[in-house]
Design a protein around this motif. Structure first.
Motif, PDB file in Angstrom:
ATOM      1  N   VAL A   1      96.641 -45.573 -39.742  1.00 31.56           N
ATOM      2  CA  VAL A   1      95.708 -44.469 -39.498  1.00 31.56           C
ATOM      3  C   VAL A   1      96.358 -43.414 -38.604  1.00 31.56           C
ATOM      4  O   VAL A   1      96.297 -42.207 -38.884  1.00 31.56           O
ATOM      5  CB  VAL A   1      94.404 -44.983 -38.848  1.00 31.56           C
ATOM      6  CG1 VAL A   1      93.554 -43.810 -38.354  1.00 31.56           C
ATOM      7  CG2 VAL A   1      93.610 -45.820 -39.836  1.00 31.56           C
ATOM      8  N   VAL A   2      96.984 -43.864 -37.523  1.00 28.68           N
ATOM      9  CA  VAL A   2      97.679 -42.942 -36.613  1.00 28.68           C
ATOM     10  C   VAL A   2      98.752 -42.166 -37.370  1.00 28.68           C
ATOM     11  O   VAL A   2      98.904 -40.948 -37.186  1.00 28.68           O
ATOM     12  CB  VAL A   2      98.301 -43.721 -35.425  1.00 28.68           C
ATOM     13  CG1 VAL A   2      99.250 -42.827 -34.627  1.00 28.68           C
ATOM     14  CG2 VAL A   2      97.211 -44.268 -34.523  1.00 28.68           C
ATOM     15  N   SER A   3      99.492 -42.848 -38.225  1.00 27.35           N
ATOM     16  CA  SER A   3     100.548 -42.195 -39.001  1.00 27.35           C
ATOM     17  C   SER A   3      99.978 -41.097 -39.902  1.00 27.35           C
ATOM     18  O   SER A   3     100.487 -39.971 -39.923  1.00 27.35           O
ATOM     19  CB  SER A   3     101.286 -43.228 -39.860  1.00 27.35           C
ATOM     20  OG  SER A   3     101.908 -44.202 -39.068  1.00 27.35           O
ATOM     21  N   VAL A   4      98.910 -41.414 -40.626  1.00 29.12           N
ATOM     22  CA  VAL A   4      98.320 -40.449 -41.558  1.00 29.12           C
ATOM     23  C   VAL A   4      97.737 -39.255 -40.809  1.00 29.12           C
ATOM     24  O   VAL A   4      97.892 -38.102 -41.227  1.00 29.12           O
ATOM     25  CB  VAL A   4      97.249 -41.130 -42.432  1.00 29.12           C
ATOM     26  CG1 VAL A   4      96.463 -40.101 -43.245  1.00 29.12           C
ATOM     27  CG2 VAL A   4      97.893 -42.147 -43.372  1.00 29.12           C
ATOM     28  N   VAL A   5      97.065 -39.512 -39.679  1.00 30.56           N
ATOM     29  CA  VAL A   5      96.498 -38.418 -38.873  1.00 30.56           C
ATOM     30  C   VAL A   5      97.606 -37.486 -38.389  1.00 30.56           C
ATOM     31  O   VAL A   5      97.487 -36.247 -38.470  1.00 30.56           O
ATOM     32  CB  VAL A   5      95.699 -38.981 -37.686  1.00 30.56           C
ATOM     33  CG1 VAL A   5      95.337 -37.865 -36.698  1.00 30.56           C
ATOM     34  CG2 VAL A   5      94.435 -39.674 -38.171  1.00 30.56           C
ATOM     35  N   CYS A   6      98.704 -38.058 -37.902  1.00 30.91           N
ATOM     36  CA  CYS A   6      99.809 -37.229 -37.405  1.00 30.91           C
ATOM     37  C   CYS A   6     100.494 -36.473 -38.536  1.00 30.91           C
ATOM     38  O   CYS A   6     100.882 -35.311 -38.363  1.00 30.91           O
ATOM     39  CB  CYS A   6     100.813 -38.107 -36.651  1.00 30.91           C
ATOM     40  SG  CYS A   6     100.194 -38.708 -35.066  1.00 30.91           S
ATOM     41  N   TYR A   7     100.642 -37.122 -39.695  1.00 27.52           N
ATOM     42  CA  TYR A   7     101.193 -36.416 -40.857  1.00 27.52           C
ATOM     43  C   TYR A   7     100.318 -35.222 -41.227  1.00 27.52           C
ATOM     44  O   TYR A   7     100.826 -34.158 -41.603  1.00 27.52           O
ATOM     45  CB  TYR A   7     101.278 -37.363 -42.060  1.00 27.52           C
ATOM     46  CG  TYR A   7     102.490 -38.266 -42.079  1.00 27.52           C
ATOM     47  CD1 TYR A   7     103.770 -37.757 -41.891  1.00 27.52           C
ATOM     48  CD2 TYR A   7     102.350 -39.639 -42.304  1.00 27.52           C
ATOM     49  CE1 TYR A   7     104.880 -38.588 -41.924  1.00 27.52           C
ATOM     50  CE2 TYR A   7     103.456 -40.477 -42.342  1.00 27.52           C
ATOM     51  CZ  TYR A   7     104.718 -39.942 -42.149  1.00 27.52           C
ATOM     52  OH  TYR A   7     105.813 -40.769 -42.181  1.00 27.52           O
ATOM     53  N   SER A   8      98.995 -35.385 -41.112  1.00 25.54           N
ATOM     54  CA  SER A   8      98.062 -34.320 -41.475  1.00 25.54           C
ATOM     55  C   SER A   8      98.082 -33.172 -40.465  1.00 25.54           C
ATOM     56  O   SER A   8      97.960 -31.999 -40.844  1.00 25.54           O
ATOM     57  CB  SER A   8      96.640 -34.888 -41.584  1.00 25.54           C
ATOM     58  OG  SER A   8      96.574 -35.924 -42.542  1.00 25.54           O
ATOM     59  N   LEU A   9      98.226 -33.520 -39.190  1.00 25.01           N
ATOM     60  CA  LEU A   9      98.192 -32.496 -38.143  1.00 25.01           C
ATOM     61  C   LEU A   9      99.514 -31.753 -37.985  1.00 25.01           C
ATOM     62  O   LEU A   9      99.536 -30.625 -37.489  1.00 25.01           O
ATOM     63  CB  LEU A   9      97.829 -33.147 -36.801  1.00 25.01           C
ATOM     64  CG  LEU A   9      96.402 -33.687 -36.672  1.00 25.01           C
ATOM     65  CD1 LEU A   9      96.218 -34.354 -35.314  1.00 25.01           C
ATOM     66  CD2 LEU A   9      95.380 -32.571 -36.852  1.00 25.01           C
ATOM     67  N   SER A  10     100.600 -32.379 -38.417  1.00 29.88           N
ATOM     68  CA  SER A  10     101.925 -31.784 -38.204  1.00 29.88           C
ATOM     69  C   SER A  10     102.076 -30.396 -38.826  1.00 29.88           C
ATOM     70  O   SER A  10     102.511 -29.456 -38.140  1.00 29.88           O
ATOM     71  CB  SER A  10     102.999 -32.736 -38.742  1.00 29.88           C
ATOM     72  OG  SER A  10     104.284 -32.220 -38.493  1.00 29.88           O
ATOM     73  N   PRO A  11     101.732 -30.166 -40.100  1.00 28.17           N
ATOM     74  CA  PRO A  11     101.873 -28.807 -40.654  1.00 28.17           C
ATOM     75  C   PRO A  11     100.921 -27.795 -40.017  1.00 28.17           C
ATOM     76  O   PRO A  11     101.255 -26.611 -39.910  1.00 28.17           O
ATOM     77  CB  PRO A  11     101.555 -28.999 -42.149  1.00 28.17           C
ATOM     78  CG  PRO A  11     100.785 -30.265 -42.237  1.00 28.17           C
ATOM     79  CD  PRO A  11     101.292 -31.128 -41.142  1.00 28.17           C
ATOM     80  N   ILE A  12      99.750 -28.273 -39.570  1.00 24.64           N
ATOM     81  CA  ILE A  12      98.810 -27.372 -38.891  1.00 24.64           C
ATOM     82  C   ILE A  12      99.405 -26.901 -37.563  1.00 24.64           C
ATOM     83  O   ILE A  12      99.344 -25.711 -37.222  1.00 24.64           O
ATOM     84  CB  ILE A  12      97.460 -28.088 -38.650  1.00 24.64           C
ATOM     85  CG1 ILE A  12      96.822 -28.477 -39.982  1.00 24.64           C
ATOM     86  CG2 ILE A  12      96.519 -27.196 -37.841  1.00 24.64           C
ATOM     87  CD1 ILE A  12      95.568 -29.319 -39.847  1.00 24.64           C
ATOM     88  N   ALA A  13      99.995 -27.852 -36.816  1.00 28.12           N
ATOM     89  CA  ALA A  13     100.628 -27.505 -35.539  1.00 28.12           C
ATOM     90  C   ALA A  13     101.798 -26.555 -35.749  1.00 28.12           C
ATOM     91  O   ALA A  13     101.987 -25.598 -34.978  1.00 28.12           O
ATOM     92  CB  ALA A  13     101.098 -28.778 -34.830  1.00 28.12           C
TER      93      ALA A  13
END
Length: 218
Positions: free
Chosen positions: A43-55
């Motif tokens: 879950v942590v991995s998927v959340v960070c993958y999702s937030l990375s392009p936004i950041a």
């Protein structure tokens, strides 16, 4: 071309992780309780993958997302690797001490916009130490063949990732972002992360298989 390879490995790792998370959710009741902390790791991995392009789009920098991923992964793996240890007081003290250092380094020393190599390397050394302790325990336990043990695959994935990325994080900040050497280092990181994810998946499968075998023989 190296940049394309970095992105490609990162994308493969992302979609592989998402796929395993979906399977994890679909098979939740069949997954042994001992392996369920690994669910939160995915879950942590998927959340960070999702937030990375936004950041990246907003701040033109996503390294603080990587730091959040690392500390989240560290805390979950720390729990998995220390939960069966008899002396738990030192483990709690070490965890609190490390998390405190991580926050101090993240806010005041290296800052959120660079690779936090000090805290990442310290965390990697702690993980390597815990892996070796647990590996020794598995090797001296003859009750279960080591390759059939889910913990072996968790240990192997954690050990390979942290031993490999220790040297990556040590020198990453000395190279210019977007340069060829910087991309080579991150291609190594992404490849190691993919290997770790595959090995964690094997651990979950072995755990499910072991529980199913016990159920069928009971």
């Amino acid at each position: 071309m190296m940049r394309d390879f970095v992105v490609a490995v990162g994308e493969i790792s992302k979609y592989f992780t998402i796929g395993i998370l979906i399977l994890f959710i679909a098979s939740w009741k069949k997954i042994p309780v001992t392996m369920r902390p690994m669910f939160w790791l995915f879950v942590v991995s998927v959340v960070c993958y999702s937030l990375s392009p936004i950041a990246t789009k907003i701040y033109h920098n996503n390294l603080f997302i990587g730091s959040a991923f690392f500390v989240g992964q560290f805390a979950l793996l720390y729990y998995v690797l220390t939960r069966e240890m008899k002396e738990s007081s030192w483990a709690r003290i070490l965890l609190i001490g490390y998390l405190s250092f991580f926050l101090i380094n993240f806010i005041f020393i290296q800052g959120p916009l660079v690779v936090n190599s000090y805290s990442r390397n310290m965390g990697a050394l702690i993980m390597i130490g815990l892996c070796l302790i647990n590996l020794h325990r598995l090797l001296t336990d003859h009750a279960t063949p080591i390759f059939n043990s889910p913990m072996f695959w968790v240990i192997l994935g954690t050990l390979i990732f942290n031993a490999g990325t220790f040297f990556v994080f040590m020198i990453t900040n000395y190279f210019r972002s977007g340069g060829i050497l910087f991309d080579i280092l991150w291609s190594i990181h992404n490849t190691l992360n993919l290997i770790k994810t595959v090995l964690f998946t094997v651990a979950i499968w072995q755990s499910y298989r072991y529980q199913r075998m016990n159920f069928s023989t009971s």
